[in-house]
Design an enzyme around this catalytic site. Structure first.
Site, PDB file in Angstrom:
ATOM      1  N   GLY A 128     181.379  48.974  -2.037  1.00 49.78           N
ATOM      2  CA  GLY A 128     181.439  50.279  -1.361  1.00 49.78           C
ATOM      3  C   GLY A 128     180.330  51.187  -1.857  1.00 49.78           C
ATOM      4  O   GLY A 128     179.367  50.727  -2.476  1.00 49.78           O
ATOM      5  N   ASN A 129     180.451  52.466  -1.562  1.00 48.58           N
ATOM      6  CA  ASN A 129     179.486  53.433  -2.100  1.00 48.58           C
ATOM      7  C   ASN A 129     180.184  54.771  -2.310  1.00 48.58           C
ATOM      8  O   ASN A 129     181.375  54.907  -2.009  1.00 48.58           O
ATOM      9  CB  ASN A 129     178.274  53.556  -1.179  1.00 48.58           C
TER      10      ASN A 129
END
Ligand code: CTP
Length: 404
Positions: free
Chosen positions: A211-212
């Site tokens: 993810g980020n």
């Protein structure tokens, strides 16, 4: 006619018989999606009760500059004025209009007016002779010259029994007038806008993902601002902790880049504008495990494959009547990278975020961006709230749209 007016409204109520309609006005504003904070002058209390207004606005009603309970507390007019997107004074009596014109300040409402930087509207209400009085007209003229906008008064039966001009515009018509002044004038009114927001999550196995740090705040601020301007917003968001109940926003939740791409591909052909503010993963695990990977089993190297670039896809299929806005989040050589994106992805506007700027980017409530279009010099904006950045982005976008 139903109007969407999702704005923070500071409603000033002054002492005139039309104040008895104020609870209805509050209800009409709230029904249109507004948050309403009521501020009354002391003499308004003779015509309508704070309890009724607090009940319909769901907020305590404020009246005094100083809270006279010995606590030394005071109602912060500067904060109230800054909170408001719009100040509306309805009914506006001859007395309050006169004090506003003179810059006087002997109550909280007037202190708020003098502090207000937002658009101010007044709905005058008084008897016809009073309304015609040269002094009252001069005060109204002076206020108009300073940018105060008037709603009404209407022609009709007055409390005195006379018939003429001076009646407060009916609450529903005040909502319509506000809507027309604030929303109806936007080129985005009635337009369909696709906005992507938040991060994407790319599965490694059923419990783990790549993810980020995107929180979706910028995308949600854009969606709310666009909806406020009367647009129909298709908000396609990755997993975020945000909610929005603003009328005019249709939200679709997705998890992966592939799901976001699919959602955008079905929506974009019907949209006039798309704004890609999502931080879409550029790569995903090529072969996610069907079952949870046990820590005993050696993971080895994770093989990644590129995801589809949604914005580039939209740039490729966009028609002459569609506009496209992309974001560029860069850490180095920012301007060159952003200009490259503008042409490579066939965009009309790029919002450049530099991760080098303090208070900008992921997770913050503020942002500092530079706006880039094809033919103009870059416009570097100062650090401001994401809501204010959203306004500036849409203001700039509107300059690129054809006249209605
Ligand atoms: N974007 C997208 N789909 C992707 C990746 C990015 O729609 N799969 C959009 C983002 O929402 C953003 C813009 O493209 O509006 C910028 O993406 P970015 O990843 O920074 O640009 P790239 O062209 O991928 O270039 P680079 O990674 O080299 O900076």
């Amino acid at each position: 006619m139903e109007h969407a007016l999702p704005r923070k409204i500071l409603l000033g109520i002054t002492g005139g018989i039309a104040a008895y309609k104020a609870p209805y006005l509050v209800r009409a504003l709230v029904k249109a999606g507004a948050e309403v904070q009521v501020v009354m002058t002391p003499s308004a209390h003779d015509f309508v009760t704070p309890l009724a207004l607090a009940t319909v606005s769901k907020r305590p009603v404020l009246s005094e500059l100083f809270v006279r309970d010995g606590s030394g507390r005071w109602n912060d007019h500067v904060h109230l004025a800054r909170w408001a997107d719009v100040m509306l004074i309805a009914p506006a009596s001859a007395n309050t209009l006169g004090k506003m014109a003179q810059g006087l300040c002997d109550n909280l409402l007037l202190a708020c007016y003098l502090s207000a930087e937002c658009p101010v509207f007044v709905a005058p209400a008084m008897d016809l002779e009073m309304y015609r009085d040269t002094g009252v007209q001069a005060n109204l003229g002076a206020l108009k010259e300073r940018g105060v906008r008037t709603i009404g008064p209407a022609h009709g039966e007055l409390a005195s029994g006379l018939v003429g001009e001076g009646r407060m515009t009916e609450p529903d018509d005040i909502v319509t007038a506000l809507h027309m002044a604030l929303v109806g004038s936007s080129k985005l009114a009635g337009k369909r806008i696709l906005i992507t927001a938040g991060p994407t999550q790319e599965a490694i196995d059923p419990v783990r993902y790549i993810g980020n740090r995107s929180t979706g705040k910028m995308g949600f601020a854009l969606a709310e601002e666009a909806a406020w301007r009367g647009a129909h917003v298709e908000l396609v968001t990755g997993p975020v902790a945000l909610t929005t109940d603003r009328a005019g926003i249709t939200r679709s939740d997705v998890v992966s880049a592939a799901q976001m791409a699919e959602a955008c591909k079905t929506r974009f052909p019907d949209c006039d504008v798309a704004i890609a503010s999502a931080a879409v993963a550029d790569w995903r695990p090529a072969d996610p495990a069907a079952n949870k990977m046990k820590k005993g089993s050696a993971l080895g190297a994770l093989t990644l494959e590129p995801t589809e670039d949604i914005l580039a896809w939209m740039g490729g299929v966009k028609t002459a009547t569609q506009s496209l806005v992309g974001f560029a989040l860069e850490t180095d050589n920012e301007m060159a990278h952003a200009v490259g994106k503008l042409t490579r992805k066939n965009l009309d506007l790029v919002v450049l975020n530099s991760l080098r700027d303090a208070g900008a980017g992921f997770g913050h409530d503020t942002n500092q961006v530079t706006l880039l279009t094809r033919n103009n010099d870059p416009e570097a904006l100062p650090l401001m709230s994401k809501a204010a950045v959203a306004q500036r982005i849409l203001d700039r976008l509107e300059t690129l749209l054809p006249d209605a």
